[in-house]
Design a protein around this motif. Structure first.
Motif, mmCIF file in Angstrom:
data_model
loop_
_atom_site.group_PDB
_atom_site.id
_atom_site.type_symbol
_atom_site.label_atom_id
_atom_site.label_comp_id
_atom_site.label_asym_id
_atom_site.label_seq_id
_atom_site.Cartn_x
_atom_site.Cartn_y
_atom_site.Cartn_z
ATOM 1 N N LEU A 110 37.033 31.918 54.844
ATOM 2 C CA LEU A 110 37.544 32.722 54.233
ATOM 3 C C LEU A 110 37.780 33.498 52.697
ATOM 4 O O LEU A 110 37.756 34.332 52.284
ATOM 5 N N PRO A 111 36.936 31.944 52.105
ATOM 6 C CA PRO A 111 36.660 32.624 50.647
ATOM 7 C C PRO A 111 35.899 33.131 50.916
ATOM 8 O O PRO A 111 35.327 34.473 49.853
ATOM 9 N N LEU A 112 34.330 33.449 51.556
ATOM 10 C CA LEU A 112 33.229 34.016 51.832
ATOM 11 C C LEU A 112 33.840 35.622 52.003
ATOM 12 O O LEU A 112 33.789 37.300 51.631
ATOM 13 N N ALA A 113 35.187 35.927 52.769
ATOM 14 C CA ALA A 113 35.614 37.487 53.718
ATOM 15 C C ALA A 113 36.108 37.834 52.153
ATOM 16 O O ALA A 113 36.330 38.867 52.089
ATOM 17 N N ILE A 114 37.475 37.080 51.348
ATOM 18 C CA ILE A 114 37.978 37.521 50.755
ATOM 19 C C ILE A 114 37.223 38.024 49.584
ATOM 20 O O ILE A 114 37.018 38.924 48.637
ATOM 21 N N GLY A 115 36.139 36.612 49.061
ATOM 22 C CA GLY A 115 35.705 37.410 47.594
ATOM 23 C C GLY A 115 34.015 38.938 47.853
ATOM 24 O O GLY A 115 34.421 39.606 47.458
ATOM 25 N N LEU A 116 34.204 38.771 49.299
ATOM 26 C CA LEU A 116 33.564 40.273 49.171
ATOM 27 C C LEU A 116 34.107 41.345 49.448
ATOM 28 O O LEU A 116 33.534 42.482 48.752
ATOM 29 N N GLY A 117 35.419 41.312 49.801
ATOM 30 C CA GLY A 117 36.533 42.462 49.858
ATOM 31 C C GLY A 117 36.877 42.475 48.314
ATOM 32 O O GLY A 117 37.014 43.661 47.717
ATOM 33 N N LEU A 131 28.099 39.398 41.711
ATOM 34 C CA LEU A 131 28.849 38.641 43.361
ATOM 35 C C LEU A 131 28.262 37.014 43.659
ATOM 36 O O LEU A 131 29.124 36.725 43.922
ATOM 37 N N LYS A 132 27.838 37.011 42.508
ATOM 38 C CA LYS A 132 27.878 34.906 42.777
ATOM 39 C C LYS A 132 28.795 34.511 42.092
ATOM 40 O O LYS A 132 28.918 33.411 42.822
ATOM 41 N N ASN A 133 28.627 35.156 40.839
ATOM 42 C CA ASN A 133 30.167 34.129 40.526
ATOM 43 C C ASN A 133 31.210 34.459 40.966
ATOM 44 O O ASN A 133 32.170 33.617 40.777
ATOM 45 N N THR A 134 31.497 35.843 41.261
ATOM 46 C CA THR A 134 32.458 36.007 42.369
ATOM 47 C C THR A 134 32.267 35.112 43.590
ATOM 48 O O THR A 134 33.496 34.746 44.092
ATOM 49 N N LEU A 135 31.404 35.184 44.814
ATOM 50 C CA LEU A 135 31.659 33.716 45.331
ATOM 51 C C LEU A 135 31.738 32.665 44.958
ATOM 52 O O LEU A 135 32.514 31.598 45.516
ATOM 53 N N ALA A 137 33.777 31.581 42.639
ATOM 54 C CA ALA A 137 35.279 31.311 42.210
ATOM 55 C C ALA A 137 36.196 31.349 43.407
ATOM 56 O O ALA A 137 36.440 30.119 44.174
ATOM 57 N N ALA A 138 35.298 32.452 44.588
ATOM 58 C CA ALA A 138 36.303 31.837 46.306
ATOM 59 C C ALA A 138 36.575 30.454 46.358
ATOM 60 O O ALA A 138 36.832 30.132 46.815
ATOM 61 N N PHE A 139 34.554 30.389 46.694
ATOM 62 C CA PHE A 139 34.037 28.549 47.347
ATOM 63 C C PHE A 139 35.597 27.579 46.534
ATOM 64 O O PHE A 139 34.862 26.523 46.954
ATOM 65 N N LEU A 140 35.052 27.486 45.375
ATOM 66 C CA LEU A 140 35.696 27.007 44.436
ATOM 67 C C LEU A 140 37.258 26.685 44.214
ATOM 68 O O LEU A 140 37.907 25.593 44.570
ATOM 69 N N THR A 141 38.042 27.591 45.275
ATOM 70 C CA THR A 141 38.958 27.969 44.898
ATOM 71 C C THR A 141 39.913 27.186 46.433
ATOM 72 O O THR A 141 40.656 26.692 46.435
ATOM 73 N N ALA A 142 39.003 27.507 47.380
ATOM 74 C CA ALA A 142 39.454 27.907 48.387
ATOM 75 C C ALA A 142 39.693 25.656 48.888
ATOM 76 O O ALA A 142 40.736 25.722 49.462
ATOM 77 N N PRO A 143 39.142 25.012 49.047
ATOM 78 C CA PRO A 143 39.538 23.610 48.920
ATOM 79 C C PRO A 143 40.532 23.006 47.938
ATOM 80 O O PRO A 143 41.683 22.456 48.904
ATOM 81 N N MET A 161 40.266 37.685 38.541
ATOM 82 C CA MET A 161 40.051 37.469 37.724
ATOM 83 C C MET A 161 38.570 37.517 37.036
ATOM 84 O O MET A 161 38.315 38.052 36.163
ATOM 85 N N THR A 162 37.513 36.995 37.882
ATOM 86 C CA THR A 162 35.868 36.384 37.891
ATOM 87 C C THR A 162 35.027 37.227 38.172
ATOM 88 O O THR A 162 34.957 38.066 36.547
ATOM 89 N N SER A 163 36.045 38.405 39.111
ATOM 90 C CA SER A 163 34.772 39.647 38.962
ATOM 91 C C SER A 163 35.450 41.026 37.751
ATOM 92 O O SER A 163 34.728 41.152 37.390
ATOM 93 N N GLN A 164 36.803 40.544 37.259
ATOM 94 C CA GLN A 164 36.913 41.923 36.178
ATOM 95 C C GLN A 164 36.319 40.779 34.441
ATOM 96 O O GLN A 164 35.368 41.885 34.230
ATOM 97 N N GLN A 165 36.210 39.776 34.957
ATOM 98 C CA GLN A 165 35.519 39.111 33.674
ATOM 99 C C GLN A 165 34.258 39.428 33.400
ATOM 100 O O GLN A 165 33.389 39.311 32.537
#
Length: 289
Positions: A110-117, A131-135, A137-143, A161-165
């Protein structure tokens, strides 16, 4: 050789929802996004009619070597941020439909799919992101939202938000890759996206409907604090069913295949009935603003 504005408009009209005009212009990230979302759910494809001259001019300037590297940081775009959130949630829904059978779904898939989108939207046009920071953020939020259908929303917000930063301009490039190689990559990405969904819909329709109903129910429950938005979303979800009944007069509703998809209507309709019952007990609870 420069790109033709007329040819771009022709491709936009004939195959715009599939990104043909973006493939012609060499905007592969934009083309892939259009292929996976049917032209930004149809709305963005129509809206970009006014932006095509700018797309063509930008590509021609780049080919002529008239584009200098931009050192400044791109301005924050509310439209891009909303697009990242929307596509992130969309990719999350697709992951739920096609990959929810995985034991590590809520932690990995789930976080991988959202991060890639989210990252795909970040790569549209002149901009890109990390990409690394975006993913991450997704993996840290998912749990934090493990096992919850509404998890797609906070993960999408955090990754956007991470991608925008970490937004930045792409370096200008005049390298022209062979069309066959570009189409191969686009086709591979499209198959990777669509194959799990197609398998789940064809061979596991009941489970697919269950996951969709749970996601819709969680979203409606969360939006119940905004009655107007909730009512609008419910009407949109029920619209295809009502159109079907008007067109067919109810014919075909007893078919086995359609009964599976009718569960969405039953689920949303039960949600509406429950709200109406609660409204009788407390009229102020669901009154509009």
């Amino acid at each position: 050789m420069g790109k033709s504005l007329l040819m771009t408009y022709v491709l936009w009209a004939l195959g715009g929802p599939f990104g043909l005009h973006h493939i012609y212009l060499g905007r592969d990230s934009h083309a892939l996004l259009w292929m996976l979302t049917f032209g930004g759910f149809g709305i963005s494809w129509i809206w970009e009619f006014w932006y095509i001259p700018g797309f063509v001019a930008q590509v021609n300037r780049c080919q002529d070597g008239k584009v200098q590297p931009k050192e400044s940081e791109p301005t924050i775009s509310a439209v891009r941020f909303f697009g990242q959130m929307s596509v992130g949630i969309y990719f999350g829904i697709v992951a739920v439909i096609g990959l929810s059978f995985l034991s590590s779904f809520y932690i990995v898939a789930l976080p991988l799919a959202i991060g890639l989108g989210v990252h795909l939207v970040a790569n549209v046009g002149e901009q890109t992101s990390d990409l690394k920071n975006t993913l991450l953020a997704a993996f840290l939020t998912a749990p934090i939202f493990y096992g919850r259908a509404i998890a797609m929303l906070p993960i999408s917000i955090t990754t956007s938000m991470t991608s925008q930063q970490n937004r930045r301009y792409k370096p200008p490039s005049r390298d022209c890759e062979p069309l066959s190689l570009r189409l191969y990559r686009l086709g591979l990405a499209y198959l990777t996206f669509s194959a799990p969904v197609a398998y789940s819909i064809i061979y596991n329709t009941t489970a697919t409907i269950t996951y969709m109903a749970e996601g819709i129910g969680s979203l409606l429950d969360w939006l119940s604090i905004f009655p107007s938005i909730s009512r609008l979303l419910e009407s949109i979800l029920l619209l295809p069913y009502h159109i079907w009944k008007v067109v067919t007069g109810g014919v075909g509703l007893g078919a086995t295949y359609f009964r599976e998809w009718e569960k969405i209507y039953e689920f949303v309709n039960s949600f509406q009935s429950e709200k109406q019952a609660m409204a009788y007990k407390d009229p102020q609870l669901f009154s509009g603003p």
